[in-house]
Design a protein around this motif. Structure first.
Motif, PDB file in Angstrom:
ATOM      1  N   ASP A  31      82.974 -34.109 -15.413  1.00  0.00           N
ATOM      2  CA  ASP A  31      83.136 -35.267 -14.533  1.00  0.00           C
ATOM      3  C   ASP A  31      81.830 -36.054 -14.542  1.00  0.00           C
ATOM      4  O   ASP A  31      80.766 -35.526 -14.898  1.00  0.00           O
ATOM      5  CB  ASP A  31      83.496 -34.820 -13.113  1.00  0.00           C
ATOM      6  CG  ASP A  31      83.986 -35.986 -12.255  1.00  0.00           C
ATOM      7  OD1 ASP A  31      85.091 -36.488 -12.536  1.00  0.00           O
ATOM      8  OD2 ASP A  31      83.272 -36.379 -11.321  1.00  0.00           O
ATOM      9  N   ASP A  32      81.918 -37.329 -14.162  1.00  0.00           N
ATOM     10  CA  ASP A  32      80.710 -38.159 -14.119  1.00  0.00           C
ATOM     11  C   ASP A  32      79.771 -37.752 -12.991  1.00  0.00           C
ATOM     12  O   ASP A  32      78.600 -38.147 -12.988  1.00  0.00           O
ATOM     13  CB  ASP A  32      81.091 -39.638 -13.956  1.00  0.00           C
ATOM     14  CG  ASP A  32      81.820 -40.170 -15.188  1.00  0.00           C
ATOM     15  OD1 ASP A  32      81.602 -39.602 -16.276  1.00  0.00           O
ATOM     16  OD2 ASP A  32      82.604 -41.130 -15.059  1.00  0.00           O
ATOM     17  N   THR A  33      80.266 -37.008 -12.015  1.00  0.00           N
ATOM     18  CA  THR A  33      79.435 -36.578 -10.898  1.00  0.00           C
ATOM     19  C   THR A  33      78.396 -35.563 -11.368  1.00  0.00           C
ATOM     20  O   THR A  33      78.747 -34.577 -12.021  1.00  0.00           O
ATOM     21  CB  THR A  33      80.299 -35.935  -9.794  1.00  0.00           C
ATOM     22  OG1 THR A  33      81.343 -36.829  -9.438  1.00  0.00           O
ATOM     23  CG2 THR A  33      79.457 -35.604  -8.579  1.00  0.00           C
ATOM     24  N   PRO A  34      77.108 -35.766 -11.070  1.00  0.00           N
ATOM     25  CA  PRO A  34      76.095 -34.775 -11.465  1.00  0.00           C
ATOM     26  C   PRO A  34      76.299 -33.457 -10.730  1.00  0.00           C
ATOM     27  O   PRO A  34      76.738 -33.418  -9.581  1.00  0.00           O
ATOM     28  CB  PRO A  34      74.768 -35.436 -11.057  1.00  0.00           C
ATOM     29  CG  PRO A  34      75.079 -36.889 -10.893  1.00  0.00           C
ATOM     30  CD  PRO A  34      76.510 -36.961 -10.453  1.00  0.00           C
ATOM     31  N   GLY A  35      75.971 -32.358 -11.416  1.00  0.00           N
ATOM     32  CA  GLY A  35      76.015 -31.044 -10.784  1.00  0.00           C
ATOM     33  C   GLY A  35      77.386 -30.436 -10.682  1.00  0.00           C
ATOM     34  O   GLY A  35      77.641 -29.648  -9.760  1.00  0.00           O
ATOM     35  N   VAL A  36      78.297 -30.753 -11.615  1.00  0.00           N
ATOM     36  CA  VAL A  36      79.644 -30.174 -11.570  1.00  0.00           C
ATOM     37  C   VAL A  36      79.583 -28.674 -11.835  1.00  0.00           C
ATOM     38  O   VAL A  36      80.156 -27.864 -11.118  1.00  0.00           O
ATOM     39  CB  VAL A  36      80.568 -30.881 -12.584  1.00  0.00           C
ATOM     40  CG1 VAL A  36      81.901 -30.148 -12.679  1.00  0.00           C
ATOM     41  CG2 VAL A  36      80.789 -32.325 -12.180  1.00  0.00           C
ATOM     42  N   THR A  37      78.865 -28.278 -12.891  1.00  0.00           N
ATOM     43  CA  THR A  37      78.760 -26.863 -13.250  1.00  0.00           C
ATOM     44  C   THR A  37      77.754 -26.168 -12.343  1.00  0.00           C
ATOM     45  O   THR A  37      76.656 -26.684 -12.111  1.00  0.00           O
ATOM     46  CB  THR A  37      78.322 -26.713 -14.720  1.00  0.00           C
ATOM     47  OG1 THR A  37      79.241 -27.419 -15.554  1.00  0.00           O
ATOM     48  CG2 THR A  37      78.292 -25.255 -15.136  1.00  0.00           C
ATOM     49  N   ARG A  38      78.137 -25.001 -11.845  1.00  0.00           N
ATOM     50  CA  ARG A  38      77.242 -24.228 -10.980  1.00  0.00           C
ATOM     51  C   ARG A  38      77.025 -22.819 -11.509  1.00  0.00           C
ATOM     52  O   ARG A  38      75.913 -22.322 -11.509  1.00  0.00           O
ATOM     53  CB  ARG A  38      77.813 -24.182  -9.556  1.00  0.00           C
ATOM     54  CG  ARG A  38      77.717 -25.522  -8.840  1.00  0.00           C
ATOM     55  CD  ARG A  38      78.370 -25.483  -7.477  1.00  0.00           C
ATOM     56  NE  ARG A  38      78.134 -26.714  -6.727  1.00  0.00           N
ATOM     57  CZ  ARG A  38      78.697 -26.998  -5.563  1.00  0.00           C
ATOM     58  NH1 ARG A  38      79.533 -26.141  -5.013  1.00  0.00           N
ATOM     59  NH2 ARG A  38      78.420 -28.128  -4.950  1.00  0.00           N
ATOM     60  N   ASP A  39      78.079 -22.135 -11.918  1.00  0.00           N
ATOM     61  CA  ASP A  39      77.945 -20.804 -12.503  1.00  0.00           C
ATOM     62  C   ASP A  39      77.698 -20.914 -13.993  1.00  0.00           C
ATOM     63  O   ASP A  39      77.927 -21.963 -14.601  1.00  0.00           O
ATOM     64  CB  ASP A  39      79.218 -19.983 -12.260  1.00  0.00           C
ATOM     65  CG  ASP A  39      79.286 -19.440 -10.843  1.00  0.00           C
ATOM     66  OD1 ASP A  39      78.448 -18.596 -10.504  1.00  0.00           O
ATOM     67  OD2 ASP A  39      80.166 -19.884 -10.085  1.00  0.00           O
ATOM     68  N   THR A  57      75.569 -23.678 -18.607  1.00  0.00           N
ATOM     69  CA  THR A  57      74.784 -23.411 -17.403  1.00  0.00           C
ATOM     70  C   THR A  57      74.762 -24.636 -16.498  1.00  0.00           C
ATOM     71  O   THR A  57      75.157 -25.737 -16.891  1.00  0.00           O
ATOM     72  CB  THR A  57      73.337 -23.029 -17.766  1.00  0.00           C
ATOM     73  OG1 THR A  57      72.701 -24.150 -18.404  1.00  0.00           O
ATOM     74  CG2 THR A  57      73.307 -21.832 -18.691  1.00  0.00           C
ATOM     75  N   ALA A  58      74.243 -24.426 -15.297  1.00  0.00           N
ATOM     76  CA  ALA A  58      74.135 -25.510 -14.321  1.00  0.00           C
ATOM     77  C   ALA A  58      72.949 -26.403 -14.660  1.00  0.00           C
ATOM     78  O   ALA A  58      71.969 -25.972 -15.270  1.00  0.00           O
ATOM     79  CB  ALA A  58      73.961 -24.927 -12.914  1.00  0.00           C
ATOM     80  N   GLY A  59      73.037 -27.671 -14.257  1.00  0.00           N
ATOM     81  CA  GLY A  59      71.921 -28.591 -14.416  1.00  0.00           C
ATOM     82  C   GLY A  59      70.767 -28.163 -13.530  1.00  0.00           C
ATOM     83  O   GLY A  59      70.938 -27.893 -12.339  1.00  0.00           O
ATOM     84  N   LEU A  60      69.564 -28.089 -14.109  1.00  0.00           N
ATOM     85  CA  LEU A  60      68.426 -27.531 -13.403  1.00  0.00           C
ATOM     86  C   LEU A  60      67.706 -28.594 -12.576  1.00  0.00           C
ATOM     87  O   LEU A  60      67.384 -29.673 -13.082  1.00  0.00           O
ATOM     88  CB  LEU A  60      67.449 -26.900 -14.397  1.00  0.00           C
ATOM     89  CG  LEU A  60      67.938 -25.601 -15.055  1.00  0.00           C
ATOM     90  CD1 LEU A  60      66.871 -25.045 -15.966  1.00  0.00           C
ATOM     91  CD2 LEU A  60      68.314 -24.576 -14.019  1.00  0.00           C
ATOM     92  N   GLU A  61      67.480 -28.280 -11.312  1.00  0.00           N
ATOM     93  CA  GLU A  61      66.694 -29.108 -10.411  1.00  0.00           C
ATOM     94  C   GLU A  61      65.792 -28.184  -9.612  1.00  0.00           C
ATOM     95  O   GLU A  61      66.238 -27.161  -9.092  1.00  0.00           O
ATOM     96  CB  GLU A  61      67.589 -29.904  -9.460  1.00  0.00           C
ATOM     97  CG  GLU A  61      68.488 -30.912 -10.151  1.00  0.00           C
ATOM     98  CD  GLU A  61      69.399 -31.620  -9.161  1.00  0.00           C
ATOM     99  OE1 GLU A  61      69.224 -32.837  -8.979  1.00  0.00           O
ATOM    100  OE2 GLU A  61      70.264 -30.957  -8.579  1.00  0.00           O
ATOM    101  N   GLU A  62      64.509 -28.557  -9.504  1.00  0.00           N
ATOM    102  CA  GLU A  62      63.563 -27.737  -8.758  1.00  0.00           C
ATOM    103  C   GLU A  62      63.906 -27.775  -7.273  1.00  0.00           C
ATOM    104  O   GLU A  62      64.132 -28.834  -6.698  1.00  0.00           O
ATOM    105  CB  GLU A  62      62.138 -28.229  -8.978  1.00  0.00           C
ATOM    106  CG  GLU A  62      61.593 -27.902 -10.358  1.00  0.00           C
ATOM    107  CD  GLU A  62      60.116 -28.191 -10.466  1.00  0.00           C
ATOM    108  OE1 GLU A  62      59.312 -27.231 -10.428  1.00  0.00           O
ATOM    109  OE2 GLU A  62      59.766 -29.373 -10.576  1.00  0.00           O
ATOM    110  N   SER A  63      63.959 -26.583  -6.653  1.00  0.00           N
ATOM    111  CA  SER A  63      64.273 -26.490  -5.239  1.00  0.00           C
ATOM    112  C   SER A  63      63.820 -25.126  -4.753  1.00  0.00           C
ATOM    113  O   SER A  63      63.390 -24.273  -5.533  1.00  0.00           O
ATOM    114  CB  SER A  63      65.770 -26.694  -4.998  1.00  0.00           C
ATOM    115  OG  SER A  63      66.064 -26.719  -3.623  1.00  0.00           O
TER     116      SER A  63
END
Length: 476
Positions: A31-39, A57-63
């Motif tokens: 989907d065009d929405t960022p962060g669709v994949t999590r697992d 894999t999921a899109g990586l973001e520092e948190s």
């Protein structure tokens, strides 16, 4: 598979699109929405003459580690450690970002082979983003278009160059030829034989875990595996893709599918949630046994009953799991109440197996697996025609078929036409006139007399052929 590849990148660069391209199926949600994949989702990939295992894999973001994004980062790091090579996907259209530089530094510290993939290179003006990818210091980027399949040959060459010929193409194992006689032995395999086949205890079993959001489905699977394989947390609706995992239980291979929580249809408005629910429905159709996870603190919501009804209408073997049993105080009173409600609210699945469990502590998981195996045995059961016809005759003696329009219905012959779930055909006069109440009487009798609890039973009526009908037509 010869080697394992992990697809790494920040959100919305096309990792799942590339995953679907390499496995040849639309397995991952896009989907065009960022962060669709999590697992992290594994799959079997083929790229020209290369065959390998691939992990989306999921899109990586520092948190922070305690946040959802932090737990997604941990899942992706586990995939990198598991893989032999990483495909670092960047967006050639949008160019590099500071997040890309952070990921490049993380991959460099791992010391494993990396191929930089400049996706969306078919777009006009993407040359700048492609040349910027050289500044990552991870080698020459490979321009591709995952959406349109462009650049796949170059990607294949880049993977072979990064791993080496010997690692990419391991020597094939010599398989000794054996002559196997597939002819049936004397007295076996004849059409007139009435042998009820034995249940195969070694056959791999496909199990889907379904339920409302936040019922504890992913936590349950992680407890089975003994590791944090799936992303979990207090937030509802974490799981989006239907992820499959394999493990052994008492020497038998179990392929278990984690699915997205299914809310009431009226509440599902967003496109992404609709895709997740559709993926869960596909997992139900693919599975053999389906475990419906109830929240023991708020059991038998309307949506729970609708999910059970959906599973039974699909013809799957169903097992109920009352999760979060560790949060129940007066468990004896609740157990009696759940047993009564199960019999009263699910009459279409009389005798369905229900097990109290706790995915958090591991309580009741062994009994749940035993219930799954026993239900699958019933779902695969076949009954000989001779036994069925003797049973049909006794049923008609106890409760004769009703007379419709002054004419008595005659049930002549019965046989089982299929299993998985059990399906039966009854030859009779005027099949369209058999009342629904008499069909339910026969189904309940089959369930009780042949020990078929908790599985859907199909009974079809067919008019018997008249051998003199063709002669009568010739006379005319």
């Amino acid at each position: 598979m010869s080697f394992t590849v992990a697809i790494i990148g920040r959100p919305n660069v096309g990792k799942s699109t590339l995953f679907n391209r390499l496995v040849g199926k639309k397995l991952a949600l896009v989907d065009d929405t960022p962060g669709v994949t999590r697992d992290r989702r594994p799959g079997d990939a083929k790229l020209v003459d290369l065959k390998f295992r691939i992990i989306d894999t999921a899109g990586l973001e520092e948190s922070s580690p305690d946040s959802l994004q932090g737990r997604m980062w941990a899942q992706t790091e586990a995939a990198i450690d598991e893989a032999d090579l990483s495909l670092f996907v960047v967006d050639a259209k949008a160019g590099l970002t500071p997040a890309d530089q952070t990921l490049a530094e993380m991959l460099r510290r791992r010391g494993k082979p990396v191929v930089v993939v400049a996706n969306k290179s078919e777009v006009r003006g993407s040359e700048g983003g492609f040349y910027d990818a050289f500044t990552l210091g991870l080698g020459e980027p490979c321009p591709i278009s995952a959406e349109h399949g462009q650049g796949m040959l170059d990607l294949r060459d880049a993977i072979v160059a990064a791993l080496g010929e010997e690692r990419a193409f391991p020597p094939a194992e010599d398989v000794a030829e054996t002559n196997v006689d597939i002819r049936p032995a004397a007295g076996e395999g004849t059409e007139d034989e009435e042998v009820e086949p034995a249940y195969d205890e070694t056959k791999p079993l496909r199990v889907a875990i379904v339920g409302r959001p936040n019922a504890g489905k992913s936590t349950l699977i992680n407890r089975f595996l003994g590791e944090d394989r799936l992303l979990t947390g207090p937030e509802a609706g974490i799981t989006r893709d239907s992820i499959s995992v394999e493990w052994d239980w008492r020497g038998r291979t179990i392929k278990m599918f984690d699915t997205a929580g299914m809310r009431r249809k009226a509440k599902v408005q967003e496109k992404l949630e609709k895709l997740s629910v559709a993926d869960a429905l596909r997992a139900i159709r693919f599975a053999e046994t389906v475990v419906i996870v109830f929240d023991a603190t708020v059991p038998f919501e309307k949506q729970d009953l609708q999910i059970v009804d959906l599973v039974l209408r699909e013809g799957r073997a169903a097992v109920l799991a009352f999760n979060k049993w560790d949060l129940v105080e007066n468990w004896q009173a609740l157990l009696v109440d759940l047993r009564e409600k199960t019999e009263r609210l699910l009459p279409q699945a009389r005798g369905i197996r229900a097990v109290p469990i706790s995915g958090h502590t591991g309580y009741g998981l062994d009994r749940l697996m035993q219930a799954i195996i026993e239900t699958d045995k019933v779902w695969n059961r076949r009954i000989s025609t001779a036994r069925l016809n003797r049973w049909l005759e006794s049923q008609q003696v106890q409760h004769p078929p009703p007379a419709v329009s002054g004419r008595r219905l005659k049930l002549k012959y019965m046989t089982q036409v299929k299993a998985r779930p059990p399906g039966f055909m009854i030859s009779c006069t005027r099949p369209e006139a058999v009342p629904e109440s008499y069909t339910r009487y026969l189904i309940n009798g089959l369930r009780n007399d042949f020990d078929l609890p908790g599985v859907p039973i199909r009974v079809h009526f067919r008019a018997s052929e008249n051998p003199f009908e063709s002669k009568a037509r010739k006379r005319r």
